[in-house]
Structures are given as C-alpha cells and as structure tokens.
Design a protein around this motif. Structure first.
Motif, mmCIF file in Angstrom:
data_model
loop_
_atom_site.group_PDB
_atom_site.id
_atom_site.type_symbol
_atom_site.label_atom_id
_atom_site.label_comp_id
_atom_site.label_asym_id
_atom_site.label_seq_id
_atom_site.Cartn_x
_atom_site.Cartn_y
_atom_site.Cartn_z
ATOM 1 N N GLU A 149 4.102 3.696 4.759
ATOM 2 C CA GLU A 149 4.228 2.834 3.591
ATOM 3 C C GLU A 149 3.467 1.535 3.760
ATOM 4 O OE1 GLU A 149 7.947 2.186 0.992
ATOM 5 O OE2 GLU A 149 8.153 0.738 2.634
ATOM 6 N N ARG A 150 2.661 1.203 2.743
ATOM 7 C CA ARG A 150 2.173 -0.159 2.593
ATOM 8 C C ARG A 150 3.145 -0.896 1.682
ATOM 9 N NH1 ARG A 150 -0.455 -2.755 5.917
ATOM 10 N NH2 ARG A 150 1.696 -3.396 5.868
ATOM 11 N N GLY A 151 3.602 -0.228 0.603
ATOM 12 C CA GLY A 151 4.660 -0.776 -0.229
ATOM 13 C C GLY A 151 4.187 -1.233 -1.594
ATOM 14 N N PHE A 152 5.111 -1.813 -2.369
ATOM 15 C CA PHE A 152 4.764 -2.358 -3.679
ATOM 16 C C PHE A 152 3.950 -3.632 -3.483
ATOM 17 C CE2 PHE A 152 8.086 0.389 -5.390
ATOM 18 C CZ PHE A 152 7.482 0.820 -6.570
ATOM 19 N N ARG A 153 2.815 -3.673 -4.155
ATOM 20 C CA ARG A 153 1.858 -4.761 -3.958
ATOM 21 C C ARG A 153 2.111 -5.880 -4.962
ATOM 22 N NH1 ARG A 153 -2.156 -2.357 -0.613
ATOM 23 N NH2 ARG A 153 -3.569 -4.114 -0.939
ATOM 24 N N ASN A 154 1.929 -7.109 -4.484
ATOM 25 C CA ASN A 154 2.161 -8.301 -5.297
ATOM 26 C C ASN A 154 0.973 -9.252 -5.155
ATOM 27 O OD1 ASN A 154 5.174 -7.750 -5.919
ATOM 28 N ND2 ASN A 154 5.042 -7.599 -3.700
ATOM 29 N N LEU A 155 0.836 -10.125 -6.128
ATOM 30 C CA LEU A 155 -0.332 -10.993 -6.209
ATOM 31 C C LEU A 155 -0.067 -12.360 -5.594
ATOM 32 C CD1 LEU A 155 -3.215 -11.467 -7.492
ATOM 33 C CD2 LEU A 155 -1.977 -12.436 -9.451
ATOM 34 N N THR A 156 -1.013 -12.836 -4.767
ATOM 35 C CA THR A 156 -0.980 -14.223 -4.314
ATOM 36 C C THR A 156 -2.298 -14.893 -4.683
ATOM 37 O OG1 THR A 156 -1.980 -13.923 -2.112
ATOM 38 C CG2 THR A 156 0.391 -13.540 -2.304
ATOM 39 N N ASN A 214 -0.949 -7.683 -2.037
ATOM 40 C CA ASN A 214 -0.404 -6.905 -0.926
ATOM 41 C C ASN A 214 1.122 -6.937 -0.989
ATOM 42 O OD1 ASN A 214 -1.692 -5.414 1.286
ATOM 43 N ND2 ASN A 214 -3.016 -7.206 1.496
ATOM 44 N N PRO A 215 1.784 -6.054 -0.273
ATOM 45 C CA PRO A 215 3.243 -6.111 -0.209
ATOM 46 C C PRO A 215 3.727 -7.377 0.504
ATOM 47 C CG PRO A 215 2.461 -3.941 0.397
ATOM 48 C CD PRO A 215 1.261 -4.836 0.365
ATOM 49 N N MET A 233 5.614 -11.704 -8.012
ATOM 50 C CA MET A 233 6.174 -10.400 -7.658
ATOM 51 C C MET A 233 5.866 -9.391 -8.768
ATOM 52 S SD MET A 233 7.463 -10.650 -4.637
ATOM 53 C CE MET A 233 8.605 -9.290 -4.527
ATOM 54 N N THR A 234 4.592 -9.090 -8.890
ATOM 55 C CA THR A 234 4.136 -8.184 -9.955
ATOM 56 C C THR A 234 4.487 -6.727 -9.672
ATOM 57 O OG1 THR A 234 1.996 -8.215 -8.810
ATOM 58 C CG2 THR A 234 2.233 -9.627 -10.750
ATOM 59 N N ARG A 235 4.601 -6.352 -8.416
ATOM 60 C CA ARG A 235 4.878 -4.955 -8.030
ATOM 61 C C ARG A 235 4.014 -4.002 -8.848
ATOM 62 N NH1 ARG A 235 9.193 -4.214 -4.653
ATOM 63 N NH2 ARG A 235 10.476 -6.044 -4.259
ATOM 64 N N HIS A 236 2.743 -4.338 -8.932
ATOM 65 C CA HIS A 236 1.854 -3.625 -9.851
ATOM 66 C C HIS A 236 1.457 -2.240 -9.352
ATOM 67 C CE1 HIS A 236 -0.512 -6.394 -7.265
ATOM 68 N NE2 HIS A 236 -1.274 -5.323 -7.072
ATOM 69 N N THR A 237 1.495 -2.017 -8.045
ATOM 70 C CA THR A 237 1.120 -0.711 -7.507
ATOM 71 C C THR A 237 1.965 -0.415 -6.279
ATOM 72 O OG1 THR A 237 -1.184 -1.017 -8.202
ATOM 73 C CG2 THR A 237 -0.778 0.693 -6.576
ATOM 74 N N TYR A 238 2.416 0.828 -6.187
ATOM 75 C CA TYR A 238 3.023 1.272 -4.932
ATOM 76 C C TYR A 238 1.921 1.904 -4.096
ATOM 77 C CZ TYR A 238 5.622 3.538 -1.307
ATOM 78 O OH TYR A 238 6.074 3.913 -0.065
ATOM 79 N N ALA A 239 1.709 1.386 -2.899
ATOM 80 C CA ALA A 239 0.638 1.890 -2.042
ATOM 81 C C ALA A 239 1.221 2.629 -0.844
ATOM 82 C CB ALA A 239 -0.238 0.738 -1.556
#
Length: 330
Positions: A149-156, A214-215, A233-239
């Motif tokens: 898992e990389r996980g749910f990705r969020n924006l910084t 990134n997560p 915490m956009t959780r825009h993609t699960y990686a």
C-alpha cells in the motif's frame, strides 16, 4: 548389507526433505535476495519489507536471506523495475504508478476517486481482478506477488490552502510519471510536473515546484511540513504498491520457495495496511503541531465533478476492468 543401504536411503530422504520432515526450511535453496525501495526506514514500504524478510527467513530456516536497500540506494522506481527485468535487482516494493508504465491496464487503479474506502480497494486488489492484473506483469519479464500500500493520496503545497479545484489553478504540482496522474491534475487546473520522487524532494526544497501529492505516511515520514505549509485531505486516489520480482529470478525459485514468497508478500502487505491505518491520526496531529495548515474536509464533490473528463478519456482504454471494479465495489 540390506540394513546398511536402507539406513542410507532414510538419511538421504531426510536430508533432501523427501519425507516432509523439516518443512519449508528443507525445501529452501540457499540464496540472498536483494529487495529495494525508494523511501526511508520510517515509511510503510520499509515496514512491509521488514515483515517480508522476517517471514521468508523464518520459514526457510535462514536458507533464504533478504537484504533490504531503502532510500533509492539502487535507483528510482523505474530504474528498479528495469533492473529486475535485466536481473541486476531481485525484487522491490514499487508504487503502482511507475508499474503502469510497463503494464498500462494496471493504471486503472489510479483513476481519481475510484475507491470510496480502503476496504473497497482491498477487496478488489486481493481478489480475481487484482490477481489477473498482477499476472500481466509476466508479459514484461516481471512477477507480481501481492499488493502492498501507498495509500490514499492527498495534496500539499507551499502557496495556499486548497479547498476546491479553483484553488489549484496554476500550482506546479509534482506527480508520478504516469499519464493518469498527469491528466488528473491538469484537468484540475494545476501545472502537473511528472518526476521521480528523489528529484521531487530536491525540487520542493529549491521551490521550483509548489507541491506534491502523497499519502499522510509519506508526508509525515519525509517531514514535508518543512517545505510545504498546506495539506488538503483530498484522498483523490488510492495508490497500491506492488511486491514485484524479476521473472527470471522468480522462475529460479523452487515451487516450495515460490509459495513462501507469495504468502510472505501477502501477509506483509496486510501488515503494512494495518500499521498505516493505526498511525495516520497521530501523524496528522504531529504535522499540525509542527505548523502545517490542514484542510480536513475539502469540497470532494467539486473535485469529483471536475475530473469526469478523465473517466471519459480512459474509460474505453481500460475497458472491462473499470466496469468490473465498479461492479465489485457496488
């Protein structure tokens, strides 16, 4: 004389594992496996790698040892994959995005807002769809073992809070070298800048890019709050990430050791998922305490509406896989 030869036969069977005594350890070849990844020892990838190492060495009685190479010691993720194809790297834990440059269909998992929860993602990845896509790696001389898992990705970013897609206009955002990510962030109004992670760390320090995605575990373990003042915490993609080997190395393993590797990779992946989930709340609090401004509830509906053109573009390319995933989630 008969007793003498019978005794020799029993000894040979015991030493060779022919009677099943000694279990996995007797079946194992003596070898050292070099397992590489590109992140640091605090990251979930390393947690998964340590668990894999522990299980393999225990179940083979130490006949198979696993040497770990974190921090991109053996190269970035594309370099590692190419090394596995050539046989200069044995195996690695690789983010799904770069893997998709070798098997395009696996990028279906990267579509934005595809998975509503971690559990939905795990059900697809650990089921027939996930296994089928892992098997396609054999077309390019790679062997997929399991999904870590990389996980749910969020924006910084280092410029401003991002609550809606409008807030992303013009931001230079590092994305993985993967067309789905590039198109997603371009559609959202950002200036998508594809680059390897090691290059991104330098670019953030030098302020040649504004942000990345990134997560939480990556944002925390690499202390991105030192360059990035805003987290959404956009959780825009699960990686996903993949335990992957060079196909020639895999085929050189005995069937017994292959089974150990498959089971160890799956167990290590599930272990990493649990650790990531348990640590996220504390990591967010530490980032906030360090001064990072966190938008916990961005306008998810607005983001989902904005990325519809991405589904239009890739829906036909991913064909049946996208529909099968949507059906499985429902």
């Amino acid at each position: 004389m008969k007793r003498f030869f019978f005794g020799l036969l029993i000894i040979a069977l015991l030493l060779g594992g022919g009677l099943g005594i000694g279990g996995d350890a007797q079946a194992a070849q003596k070898m050292n496996i070099r397992l590489a990844h590109v992140v640091n020892e605090q990251d979930g990838f390393h947690i998964a790698a340590l668990k894999f190492k522990e299980i393999v060495e225990e179940r083979t009685g130490g006949n198979v040892t696993v040497a770990l190479f974190p921090n991109a010691q053996l190269g970035d993720e594309r370099t590692l994959l190419e090394g596995m194809q050539m046989g200069t790297v044995d195996m690695g834990i690789i983010t799904n995005g770069p893997v998709a440059n070798f098997v395009e269909e696996i990028a279906v998992f990267e579509l934005p807002f595809l998975f509503p929860s971690p559990e939905a993602a795990y059900g697809v990845l650990d089921g027939p769809i996930g296994r089928e896509l892992l098997d396609k790696l054999e077309r390019v001389n790679l062997k997929g073992l399991a999904y870590a898992e990389r996980g749910f990705r969020n924006l910084t970013n280092s410029v401003r809070p991002v609550t809606t897609p409008d807030d992303m206009a013009g931001l230079k955002i590092r994305v993985m070298e993967n067309p789905v990510y590039i198109d997603t962030f371009t559609t959202l109004g950002a200036n998508a800048v594809p680059m390897a992670w090691t290059e991104a760390l330098t670019a953030m320090r030098q302020r040649t890019i504004d942000g990345q995605e990134n997560p939480v575990n990556v944002i925390h373990s690499f202390k991105l709050n030192e360059q990035q003042t805003h987290l959404s915490m956009t959780r825009h993609t699960y990686a996903p990430a993949i335990f992957v080997m060079g196909l020639a190395k895999w085929r050189g393993l005995s069937p017994e050791v292959q089974e150990i590797f498959l089971e160890a990779a799956q167990t290590a992946a599930e272990h990493e998922r649990r650790v990531n989930a348990e640590m996220e709340a504390g990591q967010l609090q530490e980032l906030a305490d360090a001064g990072m401004q966190i938008v916990m509830e961005p306008d998810t509906a607005a983001f989902q509406a904005k990325v519809e053109p991405v589904y239009t573009k890739y829906g036909e390319r991913f064909g049946a896989y996208l529909q099968r995933i949507l059906d499985a989630i429902q």
